[in-house]
Scaffold this motif. Structure first.
Motif, PDB file in Angstrom:
ATOM      1  N   ARG A 148       0.833  -1.207   0.000  1.00 26.12           N
ATOM      2  CA  ARG A 148       0.000   0.000   0.000  1.00 26.12           C
ATOM      3  C   ARG A 148       0.867   1.257   0.000  1.00 26.12           C
ATOM      4  O   ARG A 148       1.999   1.246   0.471  1.00 26.12           O
ATOM      5  CB  ARG A 148      -0.918   0.012   1.230  1.00 26.12           C
ATOM      6  CG  ARG A 148      -0.173   0.034   2.558  1.00 26.12           C
ATOM      7  CD  ARG A 148      -1.122   0.350   3.688  1.00 26.12           C
ATOM      8  NE  ARG A 148      -0.487   0.251   4.997  1.00 26.12           N
ATOM      9  CZ  ARG A 148       0.263   1.196   5.551  1.00 26.12           C
ATOM     10  NH1 ARG A 148       0.521   2.314   4.876  1.00 26.12           N
ATOM     11  NH2 ARG A 148       0.780   1.035   6.754  1.00 26.12           N
ATOM     12  N   HIS A 161       6.126  -0.466   4.385  1.00 26.99           N
ATOM     13  CA  HIS A 161       5.383  -1.722   4.589  1.00 26.99           C
ATOM     14  C   HIS A 161       5.286  -2.519   3.288  1.00 26.99           C
ATOM     15  O   HIS A 161       5.167  -3.738   3.322  1.00 26.99           O
ATOM     16  CB  HIS A 161       3.969  -1.428   5.095  1.00 26.99           C
ATOM     17  CG  HIS A 161       3.926  -1.056   6.545  1.00 26.99           C
ATOM     18  ND1 HIS A 161       4.144  -1.965   7.556  1.00 26.99           N
ATOM     19  CD2 HIS A 161       3.700   0.136   7.153  1.00 26.99           C
ATOM     20  CE1 HIS A 161       4.042  -1.345   8.732  1.00 26.99           C
ATOM     21  NE2 HIS A 161       3.785  -0.071   8.511  1.00 26.99           N
ATOM     22  N   ASP A 168       4.488  -2.405  12.710  1.00 21.49           N
ATOM     23  CA  ASP A 168       3.640  -1.578  13.566  1.00 21.49           C
ATOM     24  C   ASP A 168       3.438  -2.295  14.897  1.00 21.49           C
ATOM     25  O   ASP A 168       2.906  -3.408  14.945  1.00 21.49           O
ATOM     26  CB  ASP A 168       2.283  -1.334  12.896  1.00 21.49           C
ATOM     27  CG  ASP A 168       2.404  -0.451  11.664  1.00 21.49           C
ATOM     28  OD1 ASP A 168       3.368   0.335  11.581  1.00 21.49           O
ATOM     29  OD2 ASP A 168       1.521  -0.554  10.785  1.00 21.49           O
ATOM     30  N   HIS A 222      -0.393   2.890  17.564  1.00 23.64           N
ATOM     31  CA  HIS A 222       0.779   2.027  17.381  1.00 23.64           C
ATOM     32  C   HIS A 222       2.049   2.845  17.186  1.00 23.64           C
ATOM     33  O   HIS A 222       1.999   4.042  16.935  1.00 23.64           O
ATOM     34  CB  HIS A 222       0.581   1.071  16.194  1.00 23.64           C
ATOM     35  CG  HIS A 222       0.538   1.748  14.845  1.00 23.64           C
ATOM     36  ND1 HIS A 222      -0.605   2.331  14.342  1.00 23.64           N
ATOM     37  CD2 HIS A 222       1.502   1.928  13.914  1.00 23.64           C
ATOM     38  CE1 HIS A 222      -0.343   2.821  13.143  1.00 23.64           C
ATOM     39  NE2 HIS A 222       0.936   2.616  12.862  1.00 23.64           N
ATOM     40  N   HIS A 224       5.163   2.967  14.662  1.00 18.35           N
ATOM     41  CA  HIS A 224       5.642   2.495  13.357  1.00 18.35           C
ATOM     42  C   HIS A 224       7.165   2.581  13.355  1.00 18.35           C
ATOM     43  O   HIS A 224       7.733   3.645  13.599  1.00 18.35           O
ATOM     44  CB  HIS A 224       5.040   3.370  12.245  1.00 18.35           C
ATOM     45  CG  HIS A 224       5.710   3.196  10.908  1.00 18.35           C
ATOM     46  ND1 HIS A 224       5.171   2.430   9.897  1.00 18.35           N
ATOM     47  CD2 HIS A 224       6.882   3.687  10.436  1.00 18.35           C
ATOM     48  CE1 HIS A 224       5.997   2.464   8.848  1.00 18.35           C
ATOM     49  NE2 HIS A 224       7.039   3.229   9.146  1.00 18.35           N
TER      50      HIS A 224
HETATM   51 ZN   LIG Z   1       3.459   1.402   9.861  1.00 20.54          ZN
END
Ligand SMILES: [Zn+2]
Length: 237
Positions: A148, A161, A168, A222, A224
């Motif tokens: 993505r 990612h 994450d 979260h 990252h």
């Molecule tokens: Zn992330």
């Protein structure tokens, strides 16, 4: 006049030699702070640690040797290719590190695995002991590989990612069952919030990007962590 000039030239040469010698001696005691020395996980984390780890993106065999040295139990993932922009050739799977489990198992690039190893040893466990008197036994994650673009970023920029070069982290479980979650504890006053900020700040020396709820609302639940190539700089918010 000529004498004065050659004496001055000699003085400059002696000073330059002394400087080189001093730098050489300093560098031998601080290999982690020089960009050209090889990475060793036994060295303290230094100015160029994240630069060296991120650079291993292009050298899977060297990265795996370091993971082997760290005695990390990992599996090698088959190369993945998806569309033009997504995929990885240096994926590893971590289920269990030295001290804790990953839930779900972390499927990450090798440099992210190296960063997690250093984070665990030098940041997470010391912070957990200091704040709670017990170790982390489980890391809860929202996952790693996802094909993505960067959320909320400019169109067409792909997230780390999409190369498994990021993870994450949603929270932590301590021995005895105590749970610390970014979503629930970041905004509260207390030792959980202090612990989360400390492990966020500590990650900046071993990952090239660290994003937390302080960065934006997309990261409210979260941390990252990624190993994007940044030429020795890290981006930490
Ligand atoms: Zn992330």
């Amino acid at each position: 006049m000529d004498h004065a000039r050659s004496a001055f030239r000699l003085f400059l040469m002696v000073m330059a030699a002394a400087l080189v010698l001093a730098l050489y001696h300093w560098g031998r005691g601080h290999p982690q702070d020089l960009p050209w020395t090889p990475l060793s996980l036994a060295d303290p984390v230094g100015r160029f640690t994240n630069y060296k780890i991120a650079g291993l993106r292009d050298d899977f065999p060297a990265c795996r040797l370091l993971l082997d040295d760290a005695a990390e139990a990992y599996g090698v993932l088959p190369p993945a290719r998806e569309g033009g922009a997504c995929g990885y050739a240096d994926g590893v799977a971590l289920t269990q590190s030295h001290d804790f489990s990953y839930a779900p198992r972390a499927e990450i690039s090798c440099p992210v695995a190296l960063g997690l190893f250093l984070w665990e040893k030098q940041v997470l466990q010391p912070a957990a002991q200091r704040h709670f008197g017990r170790p982390v036994v489980r890391v809860d994650s929202f996952g790693s590989y996802a094909c993505r673009p960067i959320r909320g970023g400019r169109e067409g920029r792909w997230s780390e990612h999409s190369h498994a070069n990021a993870i994450d982290i949603a929270g932590f479980r301590l021995a005895g069952g105590h749970r610390i979650s970014v979503a629930a504890d970041w905004a509260r006053q207390g030792r959980e919030a202090a612990f989360l900020r400390e492990v966020r700040d500590g990650a900046c020396t071993m990952f090239s990007t660290v994003l937390s709820p302080d960065y934006n609302n997309l990261h409210r639940d979260h941390l990252h962590l990624d190993q994007a190539p940044r030429g020795g700089w890290s981006f930490c918010r």
